[in-house]
Design a protein around this motif. Structure first.
Motif, PDB file in Angstrom:
ATOM      1  N   LYS A  40     -87.302 -16.801  81.212  1.00 25.75           N
ATOM      2  CA  LYS A  40     -86.192 -15.992  80.722  1.00 25.75           C
ATOM      3  C   LYS A  40     -86.201 -14.655  81.445  1.00 25.75           C
ATOM      4  N   PRO A  41     -85.028 -14.024  81.552  1.00 29.44           N
ATOM      5  CA  PRO A  41     -84.943 -12.766  82.287  1.00 29.44           C
ATOM      6  C   PRO A  41     -85.730 -11.649  81.614  1.00 29.44           C
ATOM      7  N   ASP A  42     -86.326 -10.798  82.434  1.00 31.71           N
ATOM      8  CA  ASP A  42     -87.045  -9.629  81.937  1.00 31.71           C
ATOM      9  C   ASP A  42     -86.070  -8.453  81.952  1.00 31.71           C
ATOM     10  N   GLU A  43     -85.512  -8.127  80.791  1.00 29.23           N
ATOM     11  CA  GLU A  43     -84.464  -7.110  80.711  1.00 29.23           C
ATOM     12  C   GLU A  43     -84.938  -5.748  81.205  1.00 29.23           C
ATOM     13  N   ARG A  44     -86.158  -5.387  80.909  1.00 30.02           N
ATOM     14  CA  ARG A  44     -86.687  -4.091  81.331  1.00 30.02           C
ATOM     15  C   ARG A  44     -86.715  -3.988  82.859  1.00 30.02           C
ATOM     16  N   LYS A  45     -87.178  -5.046  83.490  1.00 29.20           N
ATOM     17  CA  LYS A  45     -87.248  -5.048  84.949  1.00 29.20           C
ATOM     18  C   LYS A  45     -85.851  -5.065  85.573  1.00 29.20           C
ATOM     19  N   ILE A  46     -84.932  -5.779  84.937  1.00 34.10           N
ATOM     20  CA  ILE A  46     -83.554  -5.823  85.442  1.00 34.10           C
ATOM     21  C   ILE A  46     -82.935  -4.432  85.387  1.00 34.10           C
ATOM     22  N   LYS A  47     -83.115  -3.736  84.264  1.00 32.48           N
ATOM     23  CA  LYS A  47     -82.562  -2.383  84.136  1.00 32.48           C
ATOM     24  C   LYS A  47     -83.185  -1.438  85.167  1.00 32.48           C
ATOM     25  N   SER A  48     -84.478  -1.573  85.399  1.00 36.70           N
ATOM     26  CA  SER A  48     -85.147  -0.755  86.419  1.00 36.70           C
ATOM     27  C   SER A  48     -84.592  -1.063  87.799  1.00 36.70           C
ATOM     28  N   ALA A  49     -84.393  -2.333  88.097  1.00 38.65           N
ATOM     29  CA  ALA A  49     -83.854  -2.733  89.399  1.00 38.65           C
ATOM     30  C   ALA A  49     -82.436  -2.197  89.585  1.00 38.65           C
ATOM     31  N   GLY A  79     -70.880 -11.076  84.362  1.00 38.05           N
ATOM     32  CA  GLY A  79     -70.794 -12.245  83.506  1.00 38.05           C
ATOM     33  C   GLY A  79     -72.109 -12.625  82.843  1.00 38.05           C
ATOM     34  N   CYS A  80     -73.175 -11.905  83.157  1.00 31.70           N
ATOM     35  CA  CYS A  80     -74.493 -12.222  82.599  1.00 31.70           C
ATOM     36  C   CYS A  80     -74.821 -11.401  81.354  1.00 31.70           C
ATOM     37  N   LEU A  81     -74.165 -10.267  81.191  1.00 29.91           N
ATOM     38  CA  LEU A  81     -74.508  -9.360  80.107  1.00 29.91           C
ATOM     39  C   LEU A  81     -73.529  -9.515  78.955  1.00 29.91           C
ATOM     40  N   SER A  82     -74.050  -9.715  77.752  1.00 32.82           N
ATOM     41  CA  SER A  82     -73.199  -9.752  76.562  1.00 32.82           C
ATOM     42  C   SER A  82     -73.504  -8.520  75.733  1.00 32.82           C
ATOM     43  N   GLU A  83     -72.490  -8.058  75.040  1.00 31.18           N
ATOM     44  CA  GLU A  83     -72.630  -6.833  74.263  1.00 31.18           C
ATOM     45  C   GLU A  83     -72.200  -7.094  72.828  1.00 31.18           C
ATOM     46  N   LYS A  84     -72.991  -6.597  71.881  1.00 31.71           N
ATOM     47  CA  LYS A  84     -72.655  -6.711  70.470  1.00 31.71           C
ATOM     48  C   LYS A  84     -72.353  -5.311  69.950  1.00 31.71           C
ATOM     49  N   VAL A  85     -71.213  -5.166  69.302  1.00 29.97           N
ATOM     50  CA  VAL A  85     -70.803  -3.869  68.774  1.00 29.97           C
ATOM     51  C   VAL A  85     -70.690  -3.985  67.265  1.00 29.97           C
ATOM     52  N   THR A  86     -71.307  -3.054  66.567  1.00 31.63           N
ATOM     53  CA  THR A  86     -71.254  -3.015  65.111  1.00 31.63           C
ATOM     54  C   THR A  86     -70.730  -1.663  64.686  1.00 31.63           C
ATOM     55  N   ALA A  87     -69.737  -1.670  63.804  1.00 32.59           N
ATOM     56  CA  ALA A  87     -69.164  -0.412  63.322  1.00 32.59           C
ATOM     57  C   ALA A  87     -69.755  -0.079  61.958  1.00 32.59           C
ATOM     58  N   ALA A  88     -69.965   1.189  61.703  1.00 26.86           N
ATOM     59  CA  ALA A  88     -70.498   1.631  60.418  1.00 26.86           C
ATOM     60  C   ALA A  88     -69.664   2.797  59.913  1.00 26.86           C
ATOM     61  N   GLU A  99     -81.283   0.607  88.152  1.00 25.16           N
ATOM     62  CA  GLU A  99     -81.430   2.051  88.342  1.00 25.16           C
ATOM     63  C   GLU A  99     -81.896   2.381  89.760  1.00 25.16           C
ATOM     64  N   LEU A 100     -82.778   1.546  90.298  1.00 25.08           N
ATOM     65  CA  LEU A 100     -83.287   1.771  91.652  1.00 25.08           C
ATOM     66  C   LEU A 100     -82.340   1.210  92.711  1.00 25.08           C
ATOM     67  N   GLN A 101     -81.229   0.621  92.262  1.00 26.20           N
ATOM     68  CA  GLN A 101     -80.196   0.041  93.123  1.00 26.20           C
ATOM     69  C   GLN A 101     -80.732  -1.087  94.001  1.00 26.20           C
ATOM     70  N   ILE A 102     -81.732  -1.797  93.475  1.00 27.70           N
ATOM     71  CA  ILE A 102     -82.233  -2.988  94.163  1.00 27.70           C
ATOM     72  C   ILE A 102     -81.196  -4.103  94.012  1.00 27.70           C
ATOM     73  N   ILE A 103     -80.566  -4.145  92.835  1.00 27.68           N
ATOM     74  CA  ILE A 103     -79.434  -5.042  92.601  1.00 27.68           C
ATOM     75  C   ILE A 103     -78.285  -4.201  92.065  1.00 27.68           C
ATOM     76  N   LYS A 104     -77.089  -4.730  92.202  1.00 23.72           N
ATOM     77  CA  LYS A 104     -75.895  -4.022  91.742  1.00 23.72           C
ATOM     78  C   LYS A 104     -75.363  -4.696  90.484  1.00 23.72           C
ATOM     79  N   GLU A 105     -74.635  -3.932  89.669  1.00 25.94           N
ATOM     80  CA  GLU A 105     -74.070  -4.488  88.431  1.00 25.94           C
ATOM     81  C   GLU A 105     -73.196  -5.698  88.726  1.00 25.94           C
ATOM     82  N   LYS A 106     -72.451  -5.650  89.844  1.00 26.10           N
ATOM     83  CA  LYS A 106     -71.559  -6.768  90.172  1.00 26.10           C
ATOM     84  C   LYS A 106     -72.351  -8.052  90.459  1.00 26.10           C
ATOM     85  N   ASP A 107     -73.622  -7.906  90.872  1.00 32.63           N
ATOM     86  CA  ASP A 107     -74.460  -9.077  91.119  1.00 32.63           C
ATOM     87  C   ASP A 107     -74.727  -9.859  89.834  1.00 32.63           C
ATOM     88  N   LEU A 108     -74.676  -9.147  88.707  1.00 38.85           N
ATOM     89  CA  LEU A 108     -74.963  -9.775  87.413  1.00 38.85           C
ATOM     90  C   LEU A 108     -73.708  -9.888  86.536  1.00 38.85           C
TER      91      LEU A 108
END
Length: 124
Positions: free
Chosen positions: A85-94, A107-116, A96-105
């Motif tokens: 499974k993907p290592d989210e911490r390492k992906i975020k670091s990569a 469709g891979c990221l899902s976001e959950k939004v909760t209102a309070a 930030e260091l621009q080893i990979i670009k957001e466009k490379d991923l």
């Protein structure tokens, strides 16, 4: 339209809810203590008093310890039982260091939004 009365009522009910939840938690603790003594810790139980029935149910879930299980399966030479499974911490670091670009991923990221909703009484 939202009125001052609506906000005041919400605030009052929210405070009462917190008081009720605290009292319910105390009663639940007492009931658990009773069952711990009467039938044993982590054991289900039931008691009837007049027209009331109090039950304690026990739900058990099992989960393998990830590190220990992977280590053991590797020792047993059973890599097919190890799920990658993907290592989210390492992906975020990569990112930030621009080893990979957001466009490379894309469709891979899902976001959950909760209102309070929060209402607080402001003292003048």
């Amino acid at each position: 339209m939202i009125t001052k009365e609506m906000l005041a009522r919400f605030d009052e009910l929210n405070r009462r809810k917190k008081d009720l939840e605290a009292e319910l938690d105390k009663l639940k603790d007492l009931f658990h203590q009773y069952f711990d003594t009467a039938v044993g810790q982590n054991e289900k139980g039931e008691v009837k008093i007049d027209s009331y029935k109090l039950q304690r149910q026990i739900r058990r879930t099992e989960k393998f310890d990830t590190e220990e299980t992977v280590k053991r399966l590797e020792e047993l030479n059973l890599p097919e039982l190890i799920q990658k499974k993907p290592d989210e911490r390492k992906i975020k670091s990569a990112l930030e260091l621009q080893i990979i670009k957001e466009k490379d991923l894309e469709g891979c990221l899902s976001e959950k939004v909760t209102a309070a909703i929060l209402v607080k009484k402001i003292e003048a």
